[in-house]
Scaffold this active site. Sequence first.
Site, PDB file in Angstrom:
ATOM      1  N   ARG A  13       0.853  -1.197   0.000  1.00 60.90           N
ATOM      2  CA  ARG A  13       0.000   0.000   0.000  1.00 60.90           C
ATOM      3  C   ARG A  13       0.888   1.245   0.000  1.00 60.90           C
ATOM      4  O   ARG A  13       1.391   1.658   1.038  1.00 60.90           O
ATOM      5  CB  ARG A  13      -0.930  -0.014   1.208  1.00 60.90           C
ATOM      6  CG  ARG A  13      -1.907  -1.173   1.179  1.00 60.90           C
ATOM      7  CD  ARG A  13      -2.720  -1.270   2.450  1.00 60.90           C
ATOM      8  NE  ARG A  13      -3.585  -0.105   2.612  1.00 60.90           N
ATOM      9  CZ  ARG A  13      -4.508  -0.007   3.569  1.00 60.90           C
ATOM     10  NH1 ARG A  13      -4.663  -0.976   4.446  1.00 60.90           N
ATOM     11  NH2 ARG A  13      -5.261   1.075   3.666  1.00 60.90           N
ATOM     12  N   ASP A  21       2.115   5.181  -0.263  1.00 66.36           N
ATOM     13  CA  ASP A  21       1.630   6.452   0.274  1.00 66.36           C
ATOM     14  C   ASP A  21       1.331   7.444  -0.842  1.00 66.36           C
ATOM     15  O   ASP A  21       1.679   7.225  -2.009  1.00 66.36           O
ATOM     16  CB  ASP A  21       2.681   7.057   1.210  1.00 66.36           C
ATOM     17  CG  ASP A  21       2.785   6.321   2.527  1.00 66.36           C
ATOM     18  OD1 ASP A  21       1.803   5.666   2.926  1.00 66.36           O
ATOM     19  OD2 ASP A  21       3.846   6.408   3.171  1.00 66.36           O
ATOM     20  N   TYR A  38      12.033  -1.742  -4.141  1.00 68.79           N
ATOM     21  CA  TYR A  38      11.768  -0.322  -4.360  1.00 68.79           C
ATOM     22  C   TYR A  38      13.001   0.341  -4.967  1.00 68.79           C
ATOM     23  O   TYR A  38      14.135  -0.095  -4.724  1.00 68.79           O
ATOM     24  CB  TYR A  38      11.448   0.384  -3.046  1.00 68.79           C
ATOM     25  CG  TYR A  38      10.061   0.140  -2.511  1.00 68.79           C
ATOM     26  CD1 TYR A  38       9.011   1.007  -2.815  1.00 68.79           C
ATOM     27  CD2 TYR A  38       9.793  -0.948  -1.688  1.00 68.79           C
ATOM     28  CE1 TYR A  38       7.731   0.793  -2.319  1.00 68.79           C
ATOM     29  CE2 TYR A  38       8.517  -1.174  -1.185  1.00 68.79           C
ATOM     30  CZ  TYR A  38       7.498  -0.302  -1.503  1.00 68.79           C
ATOM     31  OH  TYR A  38       6.239  -0.520  -1.007  1.00 68.79           O
ATOM     32  N   ARG A  88      12.111   5.710   2.485  1.00 68.54           N
ATOM     33  CA  ARG A  88      12.327   7.155   2.414  1.00 68.54           C
ATOM     34  C   ARG A  88      13.183   7.657   3.572  1.00 68.54           C
ATOM     35  O   ARG A  88      13.998   8.565   3.411  1.00 68.54           O
ATOM     36  CB  ARG A  88      10.980   7.871   2.377  1.00 68.54           C
ATOM     37  CG  ARG A  88      10.206   7.634   1.074  1.00 68.54           C
ATOM     38  CD  ARG A  88       8.743   7.980   1.203  1.00 68.54           C
ATOM     39  NE  ARG A  88       8.547   9.356   1.643  1.00 68.54           N
ATOM     40  CZ  ARG A  88       7.367   9.826   2.031  1.00 68.54           C
ATOM     41  NH1 ARG A  88       6.299   9.047   2.055  1.00 68.54           N
ATOM     42  NH2 ARG A  88       7.259  11.088   2.406  1.00 68.54           N
TER      43      ARG A  88
END
Length: 239
Positions: free
Chosen positions: A49, A51, A104, A191
């Site tokens: 999920r 952001d 990622y 991040r």
Amino acid sequence: MTAKLTIEYDGTAFKGWATQPGRRTVQEELEKALAVVRREPTRLTVAGRTDAGVHALGQVASHAGAAVPARSINALLPADVSVLASEDAADDFDARRDARARTYVYRVWTRRSRPALLRDRVLWWGFRHDPDLLDRCAELLFGEHDFRAFTLSDEPYNSYYRTIGSARWVRREDELEFWISADSFTRRMVRSLVSFQLDVAQGRREIDRFEALLRGAPRGEGGGTADACGLYLALVKYQ
């Protein structure tokens, strides 16, 4: 019968993946299109999920019932979402539960002048830095670590331990790419890791401190969080 969807999307105008009242989300757009094509409400389960502002190159979702052609779904989707593949899967397939690893990539624009065409798709970071320090940080990430310091503070988890299968920085002219694969991620973990590593490369933080934080520490010690615009869910791996 279960169907598996592989999806890409530009997260710039979305408020994230999951449906939220009054907010445009990727899930909402896909489920609306599927409801029309399949002529019944269709609920999606997703591998990760994302952001608000985060993009995807290879997001995976599943839904009950037979697969419908990707072109039929795409005909009803906005331009910033595309179904790359729609295929039948095992009856018990679950996009989230069955995922074995997620990859990622975080894109950093290092040119002194700000990007125009990529302004919502990369982090602009035009500072002098030591690339060797970035490589050393990435090497420290291999294996199992406690990522409490790099997790959104209000997100409760039974365990903050995650196993990193690969992590590396790739240089492409005016761009740096941080690639990382793990069994799963805590919220905003990538991040936060990017932000701290960039601080190390710029000389604002010590690499020894980065190594120490991977053994577990309160979130406040993990530093800032890089902007969502540079993050992409690149790949989800299944058995």
